[in-house]
Scaffold this active site. Structure first.
Site, PDB file in Angstrom:
ATOM      1  N   GLU A 112       0.835  -1.210   0.000  1.00  0.00           N
ATOM      2  CA  GLU A 112       0.000   0.000   0.000  1.00  0.00           C
ATOM      3  C   GLU A 112       0.867   1.257   0.000  1.00  0.00           C
ATOM      4  O   GLU A 112       0.562   2.235  -0.675  1.00  0.00           O
ATOM      5  CB  GLU A 112      -0.931  -0.013   1.214  1.00  0.00           C
ATOM      6  N   GLU A 132      -4.254  -9.336   3.320  1.00  0.00           N
ATOM      7  CA  GLU A 132      -5.030  -9.029   4.521  1.00  0.00           C
ATOM      8  C   GLU A 132      -6.204  -9.980   4.767  1.00  0.00           C
ATOM      9  O   GLU A 132      -6.503 -10.313   5.916  1.00  0.00           O
ATOM     10  CB  GLU A 132      -5.546  -7.579   4.467  1.00  0.00           C
TER      11      GLU A 132
HETATM   12  N1  3HC Z   1       3.894  -8.088  11.593  1.00  0.00           N
HETATM   13  C1  3HC Z   1       4.547  -8.572  12.657  1.00  0.00           C
HETATM   14  N2  3HC Z   1       5.341  -9.668  12.625  1.00  0.00           N
HETATM   15  C2  3HC Z   1       5.479 -10.263  11.443  1.00  0.00           C
HETATM   16  C3  3HC Z   1       4.828  -9.811  10.282  1.00  0.00           C
HETATM   17  C4  3HC Z   1       4.010  -8.654  10.386  1.00  0.00           C
HETATM   18  N3  3HC Z   1       3.366  -8.145   9.328  1.00  0.00           N
HETATM   19  N4  3HC Z   1       5.158 -10.615   9.259  1.00  0.00           N
HETATM   20  C5  3HC Z   1       5.993 -11.551   9.752  1.00  0.00           C
HETATM   21  N5  3HC Z   1       6.186 -11.330  11.075  1.00  0.00           N
HETATM   22  C6  3HC Z   1       7.055 -12.088  11.969  1.00  0.00           C
HETATM   23  C7  3HC Z   1       6.636 -13.539  12.121  1.00  0.00           C
HETATM   24  O1  3HC Z   1       5.661 -13.686  13.130  1.00  0.00           O
HETATM   25  C8  3HC Z   1       7.939 -14.210  12.478  1.00  0.00           C
HETATM   26  O2  3HC Z   1       8.178 -13.934  13.831  1.00  0.00           O
HETATM   27  P1  3HC Z   1       8.953 -14.994  14.769  1.00  0.00           P
HETATM   28  O3  3HC Z   1      10.306 -15.158  14.160  1.00  0.00           O
HETATM   29  O4  3HC Z   1       8.926 -14.357  16.100  1.00  0.00           O
HETATM   30  O5  3HC Z   1       8.138 -16.238  14.686  1.00  0.00           O
HETATM   31  C9  3HC Z   1       8.962 -13.428  11.669  1.00  0.00           C
HETATM   32  O6  3HC Z   1       8.332 -12.178  11.356  1.00  0.00           O
HETATM   33  C10 3HC Z   1       9.393 -14.083  10.389  1.00  0.00           C
HETATM   34  O7  3HC Z   1       8.234 -14.427   9.646  1.00  0.00           O
HETATM   35  P2  3HC Z   1       8.233 -15.673   8.652  1.00  0.00           P
HETATM   36  O8  3HC Z   1       8.701 -16.883   9.358  1.00  0.00           O
HETATM   37  O9  3HC Z   1       6.879 -15.704   8.018  1.00  0.00           O
HETATM   38  O10 3HC Z   1       9.352 -15.196   7.619  1.00  0.00           O
HETATM   39  P3  3HC Z   1       9.540 -15.546   6.090  1.00  0.00           P
HETATM   40  O11 3HC Z   1      10.843 -14.984   5.723  1.00  0.00           O
HETATM   41  O12 3HC Z   1       9.229 -16.976   5.820  1.00  0.00           O
HETATM   42  O13 3HC Z   1       8.393 -14.713   5.326  1.00  0.00           O
HETATM   43  C11 3HC Z   1       7.024 -12.767   4.907  1.00  0.00           C
HETATM   44  C12 3HC Z   1       8.408 -13.300   5.334  1.00  0.00           C
HETATM   45  C13 3HC Z   1       6.745 -13.189   3.459  1.00  0.00           C
HETATM   46  C14 3HC Z   1       7.017 -11.274   5.034  1.00  0.00           C
HETATM   47  C15 3HC Z   1       5.970 -13.423   5.825  1.00  0.00           C
HETATM   48  O14 3HC Z   1       6.357 -13.218   7.174  1.00  0.00           O
HETATM   49  C16 3HC Z   1       4.572 -12.895   5.683  1.00  0.00           C
HETATM   50  O15 3HC Z   1       3.866 -13.286   4.788  1.00  0.00           O
HETATM   51  N6  3HC Z   1       4.162 -12.010   6.607  1.00  0.00           N
HETATM   52  C17 3HC Z   1       2.824 -11.512   6.697  1.00  0.00           C
HETATM   53  C18 3HC Z   1       2.519 -10.514   5.655  1.00  0.00           C
HETATM   54  C19 3HC Z   1       1.151  -9.929   5.890  1.00  0.00           C
HETATM   55  O16 3HC Z   1       0.177 -10.595   6.123  1.00  0.00           O
HETATM   56  N7  3HC Z   1       1.098  -8.591   5.810  1.00  0.00           N
HETATM   57  C20 3HC Z   1      -0.122  -7.902   5.971  1.00  0.00           C
HETATM   58  C21 3HC Z   1      -0.195  -7.385   7.356  1.00  0.00           C
HETATM   59  S1  3HC Z   1      -1.728  -6.609   7.684  1.00  0.00           S
HETATM   60  C22 3HC Z   1      -1.562  -5.092   6.973  1.00  0.00           C
HETATM   61  O17 3HC Z   1      -0.566  -4.776   6.369  1.00  0.00           O
HETATM   62  C23 3HC Z   1      -2.711  -4.185   7.195  1.00  0.00           C
HETATM   63  C24 3HC Z   1      -2.636  -2.964   6.339  1.00  0.00           C
HETATM   64  O18 3HC Z   1      -3.485  -3.125   5.231  1.00  0.00           O
HETATM   65  C25 3HC Z   1      -3.058  -1.741   7.102  1.00  0.00           C
END
Ligand code: 3HC
Length: 658
Positions: A112, A132
């Protein structure tokens, strides 16, 4: 002008590169947009605004991620200014050019933010998406309004409604980014930002949404809605995307209200639990610092439905596969089955021609044990019979290197007994795949009594490469999933005797969010295998334990499920399910024989009893050290047994007031 590093906050730093401020977000592990990052970005914008020398700004991420999204850990806590939409809207209207240099994953709020920049350039490996809905929310910082302005409504519905992410090449062809960097990403982004300085900027929010054919919109919408039974977020996201033709301010306000409402919903809390549960599952006690054994070649014994599915998953992950079956003809049939599955992937576009050819050349089949010798890991998927498996493992012992890993895919046998029949029980573990193995994401990794830590680590490393969700389980009949499923099934049968009918139980489960009711699933799978198992277990059954005979009676009457045209339901020749008074009569007779006076149950009561049975069994698994944590049990039931993810799994649901 160029200069040293400037700290805008603990996690945002800047560096002057000629007349451009290069801003790097460094907030490990995934550069989430935490309060400190948002404050740092505002401070960087202040600096660029104030400075006469700085003519543009480039935003990038440290490490391999651009920005992993909003900080999910902040959800549920009071919000801290500046909120993300404020930062993003400031970027969009900023007087000087702001470019996004997308070095890796740009997800959720990360994408975004990039969408509001005036130029987007990505490294070829970068991955972009708005996931999301997988967290039970809609994008809350402009994604539903800006993405359709760049990619059009049908593509935006597809991406936002499914939460899927795309690589840079696809993002470019969809119009989401301006370029894929072929040379140095940062240098190219700086050059692009410099070139924009002093010109009219392309501001995404001011663009008109490209017109779309109503049929394309409808197609995109129905494709998503068909798959998201019971979830609120996807339909809300689609609604917002379809209304993106409104004035942007109106769309953003509606999006924000919807985001906040969903963020505080039960579904979002449950899906956040699932998100963190998945990350937790990979943390296994006793494996810190343990290196997995290298695996390049996987042997697969038994090329039936399960073995072929495992082979397809392994080929897709880049492994060499050697398939073994009993005879040359069976092995060749297995090979053809595997090729047919790969061809299906080819025709659906999941695999291109080059990938198809690469995968088929990595596959060989044989009927000779000796040909398995190069395997680093052998997975057996033969008939679930102890003698058959013991015989196979003894033969494998003779042909494999002593450090090769041996895995059994048994569902119900005791893998410790199989391991005990080998010379090296420490190299044996269970890899319990779910059928079809190339589709189902869940993999129970069974830690046997003697499994060596590096063997367990190997199982987990292979699971990760296969892109499976691995959950470690100890040895017990049926492991985590089938133990809970048995308790759930038993309770459903008690409910039948107590007064509920199969269709009432199924309707209650479906309205709770299961894709299909339990009895309809039985009919689809066929009742004979479970019947055979019950007959085998009959002699050892405790006569004082409650046992429901209804299923046995059905099987004795030839009601073996959908294939037989009748089971718990009757089926039309076209497969349509209908109630059958004969089944009701069987149930009533069984109740009468036991002197049970039937009561009636509401859908809520039915679900409550089934959930209680599942969570009770889950607690037993924890007490017996079979499962390490409640959230692992939730993952197994969601990914292997159709438990609705938006309810968080049986252990989570048991603690949530309904
Ligand atoms: N917020 C907080 N912590 C997060 C996070 C996030 N968005 N994304 C990942 N983490 C944390 C995980 O919980 C994990 O923590 P831990 O080591 O304590 O267990 C650590 O980061 C590593 O995560 P992964 O094991 O998943 O790492 P990868 O390298 O395999 O993948 C990634 C990285 C592709 C970025 C994956 O973590 C992912 O898909 N994350 C979520 C992305 C997501 O859903 N984003 C949307 C968030 S909601 C949003 O943005 C709302 C907005 O519209 C206002």
């Amino acid at each position: 002008m160029s200069g040293g590093s400037l700290a805008f906050s603990g996690s945002v730093r800047g560096e002057l590169r000629q007349a451009v401020l290069l801003v790097t977000i460094d907030n490990p592990p995934v550069n989430a947009l935490s309060a400190d990052v948002r404050a740092g970005l505002m401070a960087a914008l202040d600096q660029v605004e104030r400075s006469v020398e700085i003519r543009a700004m480039v935003i990038t991420g440290a490490g391999k991620t651009f920005i992993g999204g909003a900080d999910i850990r902040e959800f549920g806590k009071p919000s801290v200014d500046p909120i993300l939409p404020t930062v993003i809207e400031r970027i969009e209207v900023f007087a000087k050019p702001v470019a996004a240099a997308i070095n890796g994953a740009a997800l959720g709020g990360g994408l975004e933010l990039a969408l509001a920049c005036h130029h987007r350039i990505a490294a070829p490996v970068a991955q972009m998406g708005l996931p999301e809905v997988k967290l039970g929310i809609v994008p809350g910082a402009g994604g539903t309004q800006r993405l359709p302005r760049l990619a059009g409504i049908p593509a935006a519905i597809d991406l936002i409604g499914s939460g899927r992410s795309v690589k840079a090449a696809e993002a470019s062809s969809l119009g989401i980014i301006d370029a894929v960097s072929k040379a140095d990403l940062i240098e190219t982004a700086i050059a692009a930002a410099t070139a924009l300085a002093g010109h009219d900027l392309r501001r995404t929010g001011s663009l008109a949404v490209p017109s779309a054919e109503p049929t394309d919109v409808e197609k995109a919408r129905s494709k998503i809605l068909k798959k998201v039974r019971g979830q609120q977020a996807p339909s809300e996201a689609i609604r917002l995307v379809e209304m993106a033709t409104r004035a942007i301010a109106e769309g953003l306000a509606d999006e924000r209200d919807t985001f906040l409402r969903l963020r505080d919903s039960e579904q979002a809390a449950a899906l956040r639990h699932v998100f963190f549960a998945e990350r937790q599952a990979s943390k296994v006690e006793g494996l810190d610092g343990i290196e997995p054994r290298p695996v390049e070649t996987i042997g697969i014994c038994g090329l039936g439905l399960m073995g072929s599915g495992i082979a397809v998953a392994a080929l897709g992950a880049g492994y060499r596969v050697i398939g073994l079956d009993q005879t040359g003809e069976a092995a060749e049939r297995g090979r053809q089955g595997i090729i047919a599955l790969l061809e299906r992937n080819l025709s659906s576009g999941r695999l291109d021609q080059a990938g198809f050819e690469a995968q088929t050349t990595r596959l060989s089949v044989t009927a000779q044990d000796l040909d398995l010798a190069p395997s680093d890991l052998v997975i057996e998927a033969v008939f679930d019979d102890l003698d058959v498996k013991v015989d196979l493992f003894r033969r494998l012992d003779r042909v494999l290197r002593p450090d090769a890993v041996l895995a059994t895919n048994t569902s119900y046998l005791n893998p410790d007994e199989i391991a005990a029949s080998t010379l090296h029980p420490e190299r044996v573990l269970g890899l319990h795949f779910f059928s079809p193995a190339h589709v189902m994401r869940l993999l129970e990794v069974v830690r046997c009594g003697k499994t060596a830590p590096d063997v367990l680590a190997t199982g987990l490393a292979v699971a990760k490469k296969l892109r499976k969700l691995a959950v470690v389980t100890g040895v017990t009949e049926g492991f985590i999933g089938n133990r809970i499923f048995s308790a759930y099934r038993r309770e459903a049968e008690f409910l039948l005797e107590d007064g509920a009918l199969p269709h009432e139980i199924d309707a209650a489960l479906e309205s709770y969010g299961f894709p299909m009711g339990l009895f309809a699933v039985y009919d689809m799978a066929g009742l004979e295998i479970a019947w055979a198992r019950r007959k085998r277990q009959a002699a050892g059954r405790n006569p004082s334990e409650r046992y429901v005979e209804i299923a046995d009676r059905l099987c004795e009457a030839g009601r073996l499920g959908q294939k037989a045209g009748r089971g718990w339901y009757a089926y039309n020749p076209d497969g349509k399910r209908q109630l059958d008074p004969e089944v009701t009569a069987f149930i009533e007779n069984c109740r009468a024989e036991k002197g049970i006076t039937p009561c009636s149950f509401t859908a809520e009561e039915i679900v409550k009893r089934l959930l209680a049975a599942m969570s009770y069994e889950g607690r037993r698994l924890l007490d017996e050290d079979i499962a390490s944590r409640e959230s692992d049990i939730d993952l197994v039931m969601i990914n292997g047994y159709g438990f609705p993810a938006q309810k968080g799994g049986p252990m989570f649901a048991a603690q949530t007031p309904r």
